[in-house]
Design an enzyme around this catalytic site. Sequence first.
Site, PDB file in Angstrom:
ATOM      1  N   SER A   1     -71.943   9.018  35.299  1.00 24.05           N
ATOM      2  CA  SER A   1     -71.414   7.522  34.914  1.00 24.05           C
ATOM      3  C   SER A   1     -72.065   6.510  35.651  1.00 24.05           C
ATOM      4  O   SER A   1     -72.359   5.279  35.371  1.00 24.05           O
ATOM      5  CB  SER A   1     -70.068   7.265  34.986  1.00 24.05           C
ATOM      6  OG  SER A   1     -69.566   7.490  36.274  1.00 24.05           O
TER       7      SER A   1
ATOM      8  N   LYS B   1     -62.802   6.818  25.708  1.00 26.33           N
ATOM      9  CA  LYS B   1     -64.054   5.966  25.869  1.00 26.33           C
ATOM     10  C   LYS B   1     -64.479   5.842  24.492  1.00 26.33           C
ATOM     11  O   LYS B   1     -63.985   4.889  23.607  1.00 26.33           O
ATOM     12  CB  LYS B   1     -64.807   6.714  26.735  1.00 26.33           C
ATOM     13  CG  LYS B   1     -64.578   6.739  28.134  1.00 26.33           C
ATOM     14  CD  LYS B   1     -65.391   7.576  28.989  1.00 26.33           C
ATOM     15  CE  LYS B   1     -64.953   7.347  30.586  1.00 26.33           C
ATOM     16  NZ  LYS B   1     -64.394   8.428  31.318  1.00 26.33           N
TER      17      LYS B   1
ATOM     18  N   HIS C   1     -68.675  10.671  28.794  1.00 23.95           N
ATOM     19  CA  HIS C   1     -69.618   9.566  28.574  1.00 23.95           C
ATOM     20  C   HIS C   1     -70.669   9.856  27.413  1.00 23.95           C
ATOM     21  O   HIS C   1     -71.422   8.979  27.447  1.00 23.95           O
ATOM     22  CB  HIS C   1     -70.267   9.211  29.831  1.00 23.95           C
ATOM     23  CG  HIS C   1     -69.453   8.510  30.834  1.00 23.95           C
ATOM     24  ND1 HIS C   1     -69.160   6.975  30.589  1.00 23.95           N
ATOM     25  CD2 HIS C   1     -68.570   8.571  32.053  1.00 23.95           C
ATOM     26  CE1 HIS C   1     -68.236   6.761  31.506  1.00 23.95           C
ATOM     27  NE2 HIS C   1     -68.073   7.596  32.366  1.00 23.95           N
TER      28      HIS C   1
END
Length: 395
Positions: free
Chosen positions: A183, A242, A211
């Site tokens: 990240s 996310k 991610h």
Amino acid sequence: MYNNYQNHLSGILNEIKEAGLYKSERIIVSPQGAEIELNTGQKVLNFCANNYLGLSNNSSLKESAKSALDNYGYGMSSVRFICGTSDLHKELEAKIAGFFGTDDTILYAACFDANGGVFEPLLTEEDAIISDALNHASIIDGVRLCKAQRYRYENADMADLEKQLIASQAQRYRLIVTDGVFSMDGNVAPLDKIISLAAEYDAMVMVDESHSAGVVGETGRGVTELFNIRGEAEIITGTLGKAFGGAIGGFTTGKKEIIEILRQRSRPYLFSNSIPPMVAAAGIRMIDMMTETNELQDKLHRNSEYFITSMTRLGFDIKPTKSAICAVMLYDAKLSQEFAAKLLEEGIYVIGFYFPVVPKGQARIRVQLSAAHETEHLDKALKAFEKIGKDLGVL
Ligand SMILES: *Cc1c(COP(=O)(O)O)cnc(C)c1O
């Protein structure tokens, strides 16, 4: 009694503040999106959410959630194995498995729980976990809860991974674990090479796609799609918080027997509430949307490429990235904070990161792109970066 302890805590809080590490929270009074409103009345363009596909306020997901709210109620008031399993949970688990090309899925309240509960039921002190040095905090905590021998390799360093695989050959089973996208840099784990090394040294592979799911790969299936190795990692974990809608929830998906054991033994699954039916329903809709059309994934890829290419052309120092994370390297901690503050004055909301979140001397601004961004948003951000870059002598 509390007086002493209160003084103790106040001392620690002061140290945090003096070190400049105190985290304060900006308060948003609008839905999450490309444009948000703060409680100060300021309207800003948001470039620091994990809202990669722009689904946080998607009308279709909201409709699914509302309809589940009416038909299934607000909450389950139970863990899954007592009376907390609805048909929506089972459907979402099957959809996630279909999405990643795996056998089965187990839902958790968050990916933090998925990672916290994955190692301990599967491995013992006879086994080995070989973990990337930059793995997410939840993986580190999960590994701590497990008795397996611990090995660590430098971030995405395949020579070091091979060394650790050799060093762990005496153990019974070996599990390599890595984030799909890291990240802070936005770099992708070299999963094709990890899978080959795993085959060579008789190890299994776990990848956390938090991610990368929805983001990486042509259709957003994550790093296993990017490297054309769908279904080859034994374990995938991920989040619904996310790209996948941004609400709450996590999952582990993978080999049938692994998921079956987790349902029997994984403590965050056995001893924590099941996710609300409305979240499961919106998750089902989200997977359906991503299967019906590639519009959002395509738009995210176009936005990321446009922004990163333009920033590079302006002369900024950008970390190599294959994700929707663009790390703008400034190296100096104070400069990163000043740059971010000036961007906010221009209506661009980003965060500057510095030690200990990133290594010393590696301060940066992290920009996160989203399918919610329109070209005019990106252009406004680029213009602000250029102006402040010149003002502060970065360009
Ligand atoms: C965000 C993140 C998590 C935690 O996900 P939650 O569902 O918010 O708990 C776990 N792993 C990685 C790699 C993440 O980026």
